[in-house]
Design a protein around this motif. Structure first.
Motif, PDB file in Angstrom:
ATOM      1  N   VAL A  80       0.794  -1.126   0.033  1.00  0.00           N
ATOM      2  CA  VAL A  80      -0.147  -0.137  -0.059  1.00  0.00           C
ATOM      3  C   VAL A  80       0.836   1.099  -0.052  1.00  0.00           C
ATOM      4  O   VAL A  80       1.641   1.496   0.816  1.00  0.00           O
ATOM      5  CB  VAL A  80      -0.823  -0.076   1.118  1.00  0.00           C
ATOM      6  N   GLY A  81       0.511   2.247  -1.121  1.00  0.00           N
ATOM      7  CA  GLY A  81       1.411   3.344  -0.856  1.00  0.00           C
ATOM      8  C   GLY A  81       0.377   4.730  -0.764  1.00  0.00           C
ATOM      9  O   GLY A  81      -0.602   4.603  -1.421  1.00  0.00           O
ATOM     10  N   GLY A  82       0.779   5.293   0.200  1.00  0.00           N
ATOM     11  CA  GLY A  82      -0.031   6.412   0.548  1.00  0.00           C
ATOM     12  C   GLY A  82       0.348   7.012   1.819  1.00  0.00           C
ATOM     13  O   GLY A  82       1.577   6.612   2.634  1.00  0.00           O
ATOM     14  N   GLY A  83      -0.508   7.979   2.555  1.00  0.00           N
ATOM     15  CA  GLY A  83      -0.243   8.376   3.808  1.00  0.00           C
ATOM     16  C   GLY A  83      -0.750   7.608   4.920  1.00  0.00           C
ATOM     17  O   GLY A  83      -1.231   6.401   4.649  1.00  0.00           O
ATOM     18  N   ASP A  84      -0.741   8.172   6.158  1.00  0.00           N
ATOM     19  CA  ASP A  84      -0.965   7.221   7.167  1.00  0.00           C
ATOM     20  C   ASP A  84      -2.406   7.104   7.394  1.00  0.00           C
ATOM     21  O   ASP A  84      -2.814   5.761   7.529  1.00  0.00           O
ATOM     22  CB  ASP A  84      -0.623   8.221   8.549  1.00  0.00           C
ATOM     23  N   GLY A  85      -3.200   7.853   6.826  1.00  0.00           N
ATOM     24  CA  GLY A  85      -4.754   7.488   6.845  1.00  0.00           C
ATOM     25  C   GLY A  85      -5.186   6.448   5.540  1.00  0.00           C
ATOM     26  O   GLY A  85      -5.800   5.417   5.937  1.00  0.00           O
ATOM     27  N   THR A  86      -4.250   6.303   4.536  1.00  0.00           N
ATOM     28  CA  THR A  86      -4.399   5.196   3.736  1.00  0.00           C
ATOM     29  C   THR A  86      -4.112   3.900   4.178  1.00  0.00           C
ATOM     30  O   THR A  86      -4.618   2.557   4.162  1.00  0.00           O
ATOM     31  CB  THR A  86      -3.703   5.302   2.358  1.00  0.00           C
ATOM     32  N   VAL A  87      -2.838   3.748   4.842  1.00  0.00           N
ATOM     33  CA  VAL A  87      -2.258   2.656   5.449  1.00  0.00           C
ATOM     34  C   VAL A  87      -3.186   2.174   6.629  1.00  0.00           C
ATOM     35  O   VAL A  87      -3.228   1.041   6.505  1.00  0.00           O
ATOM     36  CB  VAL A  87      -0.755   2.951   5.937  1.00  0.00           C
ATOM     37  N   SER A  88      -3.573   3.081   7.551  1.00  0.00           N
ATOM     38  CA  SER A  88      -4.286   2.629   8.636  1.00  0.00           C
ATOM     39  C   SER A  88      -5.569   1.926   8.014  1.00  0.00           C
ATOM     40  O   SER A  88      -6.007   0.896   8.604  1.00  0.00           O
ATOM     41  CB  SER A  88      -4.697   3.708   9.524  1.00  0.00           C
ATOM     42  N   TYR A  89      -6.343   2.618   7.061  1.00  0.00           N
ATOM     43  CA  TYR A  89      -7.444   1.822   6.456  1.00  0.00           C
ATOM     44  C   TYR A  89      -7.233   0.395   5.940  1.00  0.00           C
ATOM     45  O   TYR A  89      -8.041  -0.394   6.057  1.00  0.00           O
ATOM     46  CB  TYR A  89      -8.315   2.647   5.458  1.00  0.00           C
ATOM     47  N   ALA A  90      -6.070   0.208   5.214  1.00  0.00           N
ATOM     48  CA  ALA A  90      -5.734  -0.806   4.795  1.00  0.00           C
ATOM     49  C   ALA A  90      -5.387  -1.908   5.849  1.00  0.00           C
ATOM     50  O   ALA A  90      -5.644  -3.046   5.710  1.00  0.00           O
ATOM     51  CB  ALA A  90      -4.660  -0.674   3.619  1.00  0.00           C
TER      52      ALA A  90
END
Length: 311
Positions: free
Chosen positions: A67-77
């Motif tokens: 997963v590439g993105g910021g903390d919000g994206t990674v947390s959701y994943a």
């Protein structure tokens, strides 16, 4: 030791709207050349797209999700793969990248790709707030207003400094609030606090672009760190701010700090910030899902172990 190279097939999910999301094609090429068995790439631009892409990756049976993105994206994943054997690789493409900082995943994209290809796998705790996932910190108060003042354009052009600017804007119009903390496991008496600037519940170690939850906080310790900062004169908050980087602010006389496995937070400040996203409301039940997520980290990382859900 479980390793990322053991993956049978990998899928990449990139938040193209993240600060460095445009780099994703180069990253995929680098990982493929390093031997990561990537068979699907999903480029997303919205939360709805992200949910759909993650669902497809899980339905297709990939055992490594990068997963590439910021903390919000990674947390959701992380919330989607929690409790499964799917390994999570992280490309820190956001502004703060505090989760990567906690696990010593390089901010440099080429080095992060090498970590996915060559790293080891650890299992980490996942925080839950009314069931919603967070990896770093959940909070109410000043941080919510700061998040609302934080524009994507500001983050894209000035990076982590955007958090400081947004916080100053929020501070100028902040109104103190009160909370009640209740502890379902009975490890603390209920606590009533008023005249507050912020209350935070930390699962990980870093937040806010490199601040530290507490000197002892970790993402593999199965506990939540709670801190509450009292409102007060600007000079007091400046003295607290100087201690945020190493976490020693928790010893300040205008800060309450305690640890627990679960807490219920009741307040008249309803929005709750989860890793930079306004994702739930109060009252909020906070818990720890122990060793819930398998994450690929550098071989040299010492922030977590692979010790199983019963540890």
């Amino acid at each position: 030791m479980k390793a990322a190279r053991d993956a049978r097939s990998a899928a990449v999910v990139i938040n193209a709207g993240s600060r460095r999301g445009a780099s994703h094609e180069l990253a995929v090429d680098v990982m493929r050349k390093a031997g990561v068995p990537i068979s699907a790439v999903h480029r997303v631009l919205s939360g709805a797209d992200l949910a759909g892409a993650l669902d497809r990756v899980l339905a297709d049976g990939h055992d490594l999700m990068v997963v590439g993105g910021g903390d919000g994206t990674v947390s959701y994943a992380a919330g989607r793969v929690a409790g499964t054997n799917v390994m999570l690789g992280v490309l820190p493409l956001g502004t703060a990248n505090d989760f990567a900082r906690t696990l010593e995943i390089p901010n440099n994209l080429a080095e992060a790709c090498a970590t996915v290809a060559e790293g080891k796998v650890v299992d980490i705790d996942l925080g839950r707030a009314n069931g919603e996932p967070f990896l770093n910190v959940a909070s109410v108060g000043l941080s919510v207003a700061a998040t609302e003042a934080l524009s994507p354009r500001l983050k894209r052009y000035i990076g982590p400094l955007a958090y400081s600017i947004a916080t100053l804007r929020a501070y100028a119009r902040h109104k103190p609030f009160r909370v009640r903390l209740e502890f379902p496991e009975g490890d603390h008496e209920p606590l009533e606090l008023e005249d507050l600037l912020q209350v935070a519940v930390g699962n990980g170690r870093h937040y806010g672009g490199g601040n530290t939850v507490s000197p002892t906080a970790g993402i593999d310790d199965h506990i939540l760190d709670i801190y509450a900062i009292l409102a007060g004169p600007l000079r007091e908050h400046v003295s607290i701010a100087r201690l945020l980087k190493d976490g020693s602010f928790i010893k300040h006389d205008r800060v309450y700090h305690l640890t627990t496995r679960s807490v219920r937070l009741v307040t008249d400040e309803p929005p709750v910030n989860l890793d930079g996203e306004i994702a739930t409301t109060t009252p909020t039940d906070f818990t720890v899902q122990r060793n819930a997520v398998h994450v690929v980290v550098p071989q040299s990382s010492t922030s977590a172990l692979f010790d199983g859900p019963g540890a």
